[in-house]
Design a protein around this motif. Structure first.
Motif, PDB file in Angstrom:
ATOM      1  N   THR A 191     101.355  -1.859  20.227  1.00 40.48           N
ATOM      2  CA  THR A 191     100.435  -1.863  19.084  1.00 40.48           C
ATOM      3  C   THR A 191      98.999  -1.779  19.581  1.00 40.48           C
ATOM      4  OG1 THR A 191     100.428  -4.286  19.054  1.00 40.48           O
ATOM      5  CG2 THR A 191     101.988  -3.197  17.592  1.00 40.48           C
TER       6      THR A 191
ATOM      7  N   ASP B 138      99.998   1.697  13.272  1.00 41.33           N
ATOM      8  CA  ASP B 138      99.320   1.471  14.533  1.00 41.33           C
ATOM      9  C   ASP B 138     100.287   1.100  15.654  1.00 41.33           C
ATOM     10  OD1 ASP B 138      97.033   1.138  16.166  1.00 41.33           O
ATOM     11  OD2 ASP B 138      97.048  -1.022  15.789  1.00 41.33           O
ATOM     12  N   SER B 139     101.585   1.353  15.481  1.00 39.52           N
ATOM     13  CA  SER B 139     102.516   0.931  16.527  1.00 39.52           C
ATOM     14  C   SER B 139     103.404   2.089  16.950  1.00 39.52           C
ATOM     15  CB  SER B 139     103.372  -0.244  16.045  1.00 39.52           C
ATOM     16  OG  SER B 139     104.192   0.147  14.972  1.00 39.52           O
TER      17      SER B 139
ATOM     18  N   LEU C 180     107.504  -2.566  22.116  1.00 41.38           N
ATOM     19  CA  LEU C 180     106.725  -2.282  20.907  1.00 41.38           C
ATOM     20  C   LEU C 180     105.263  -2.319  21.319  1.00 41.38           C
ATOM     21  CD1 LEU C 180     106.569  -1.803  17.837  1.00 41.38           C
ATOM     22  CD2 LEU C 180     106.378  -4.289  17.586  1.00 41.38           C
TER      23      LEU C 180
END
Length: 126
Positions: free
Chosen positions: A84, A15-16, A82
């Motif tokens: 998510t 999911d990232s 990052l």
């Protein structure tokens, strides 16, 4: 501040995803303090725990320094984003990133979504 190059990579699994960009600062020093995306989710500012160490281990930081009169590059082995929990990302499409700086305030930019597994960019420079 100007951002001449920005892109995010499609998640290969999970999911990232990650975001890379160049920040050109023609003024005084500043700090990138937060980022929002047009596809939702949470954006963390990431940095290596020990620059130059191997293996590279990253951690979340409260800001990313932007040097005066210089180019700051968010790249795979250094500072980066990052992301998510974002909505669907499609190769070749643009998403919007709103970068908030401590002194300069918010700047909204377009970031190209790439898929390195299908020959998309792994990093590019303008």
């Amino acid at each position: 501040l100007a951002v001449p190059a920005a892109y995010v990579q499609m998640p290969s699994s999970g999911d990232s995803t990650v975001g890379y960009l160049d920040i050109r600062n023609n003024g005084t020093a500043d700090q990138l303090v937060s980022v929002r995306t047009s596809v939702g989710g949470t954006v963390q500012l990431r940095a290596p725990v020990r620059p130059g160490a191997s293996p590279i281990v990253f951690h979340t930081v409260p800001d990313i320094p932007v040097a005066a009169n210089a180019m700051t590059q968010l790249v795979p082995d250094s500072y980066h984003l990052l992301i998510t929990g974002a909505g669907p990302l499609r190769d070749g499409k643009d998403i919007t990133l709103t970068l908030t700086f401590a002194r300069s305030g918010p700047i909204t930019i377009l970031a190209l979504v790439t898929n390195p597994e299908s020959g998309g960019s792994s990093y590019f420079l303008n």
